[in-house]
Scaffold this active site. Structure first.
Site, PDB file in Angstrom:
ATOM      1  N   CYS A  47       0.827  -1.215   0.000  1.00  0.00           N
ATOM      2  CA  CYS A  47       0.000   0.000   0.000  1.00  0.00           C
ATOM      3  C   CYS A  47       0.859   1.263   0.000  1.00  0.00           C
ATOM      4  O   CYS A  47       0.330   2.369  -0.114  1.00  0.00           O
ATOM      5  CB  CYS A  47      -0.911   0.008   1.217  1.00  0.00           C
ATOM      6  SG  CYS A  47       0.019   0.051   2.760  1.00  0.00           S
ATOM      7  N   ASP A  49       2.784   2.227   2.598  1.00  0.00           N
ATOM      8  CA  ASP A  49       3.096   2.645   3.968  1.00  0.00           C
ATOM      9  C   ASP A  49       4.340   1.919   4.465  1.00  0.00           C
ATOM     10  O   ASP A  49       4.574   0.764   4.117  1.00  0.00           O
ATOM     11  CB  ASP A  49       1.931   2.338   4.915  1.00  0.00           C
ATOM     12  CG  ASP A  49       0.702   3.171   4.586  1.00  0.00           C
ATOM     13  OD1 ASP A  49       0.878   4.255   3.997  1.00  0.00           O
ATOM     14  OD2 ASP A  49      -0.411   2.738   4.902  1.00  0.00           O
ATOM     15  N   CYS A  72      -1.520   4.485   8.338  1.00  0.00           N
ATOM     16  CA  CYS A  72      -2.834   4.894   8.855  1.00  0.00           C
ATOM     17  C   CYS A  72      -2.995   4.537  10.333  1.00  0.00           C
ATOM     18  O   CYS A  72      -2.137   3.872  10.922  1.00  0.00           O
ATOM     19  CB  CYS A  72      -3.898   4.154   8.046  1.00  0.00           C
ATOM     20  SG  CYS A  72      -3.686   2.361   8.174  1.00  0.00           S
ATOM     21  N   CYS A 116      -2.451  -4.250   7.436  1.00  0.00           N
ATOM     22  CA  CYS A 116      -1.672  -3.401   8.355  1.00  0.00           C
ATOM     23  C   CYS A 116      -0.988  -4.280   9.401  1.00  0.00           C
ATOM     24  O   CYS A 116       0.151  -4.007   9.805  1.00  0.00           O
ATOM     25  CB  CYS A 116      -2.561  -2.375   9.038  1.00  0.00           C
ATOM     26  SG  CYS A 116      -3.567  -1.395   7.903  1.00  0.00           S
TER      27      CYS A 116
HETATM   28 FE1  FES Z   1      -1.193   0.489   4.494  1.00  0.00          FE
HETATM   29 FE2  FES Z   1      -2.333   0.341   6.902  1.00  0.00          FE
HETATM   30  S1  FES Z   1      -3.192   1.170   5.054  1.00  0.00           S
HETATM   31  S2  FES Z   1      -0.428  -0.453   6.260  1.00  0.00           S
END
Ligand code: FES
Length: 150
Positions: A47, A49, A72, A116
């Protein structure tokens, strides 16, 4: 003391997330870089992150863990909870912590955020791998000064 804006945020989040997720996301434990860590992991999920995790290991057990992320709220909750979950675990047990363990301990996450928990667990495994590599070749640690963002 909980401010009224925080209480409002909590109520909004509670409609989607468990109380544990809300609490860990709004009051993350063990947040930030660790000085002189024995293991460091940095993983970017599909994603986009990123999570970082630092470990302190004594006698083959994780005695402390800290984390940072640009992700997030659920990602913050996963990192925070995992740093608590791993503390006191021997390395083989720490390596055995799964995405499902994190999801269970959080009281679940919506399907769209299940990844996540995987990002947090992958970052922990990376930090343990780093610890094991340094344990094998301790001289390498002298070269590691500041790896955040590297
Ligand atoms: Fe990418 Fe939480 S939305 S790790």
């Amino acid at each position: 003391m909980v401010s009224s804006s925080e209480e409002f945020m909590r109520q909004e989040m509670r409609e989607v997330y468990s109380e544990t997720v809300v609490d860990q996301a709004l009051r993350p434990r063990n947040l930030g870089e660790m000085e002189d860590a024995d293991g460091f992991g940095r993983v970017t999920g599909p994603c986009g992150d990123t999570m970082e995790m630092w470990l302190k290991v004594e006698g083959n057990a994780v005695v402390a863990a800290t984390f940072a992320t640009d992700g997030c709220g659920p990602t913050v909750a996963c990192g925070s909870l995992l740093t608590e979950l791993v503390r006191g675990k021997a390395i083989p047990q720490a390596l055995g912590i799964s995405q499902q363990d994190v999801l269970d301990a959080l009281g679940g996450l919506p399907e769209a955020h299940a990844h996540c928990a995987l990002l947090a667990v992958s970052t922990l495994k990376e930090a343990i791998r780093d610890y094991l590599a340094f344990k094998k070749e301790p001289w390498k640690k002298a070269y590691r000064t500041h790896r955040r963002g590297s």
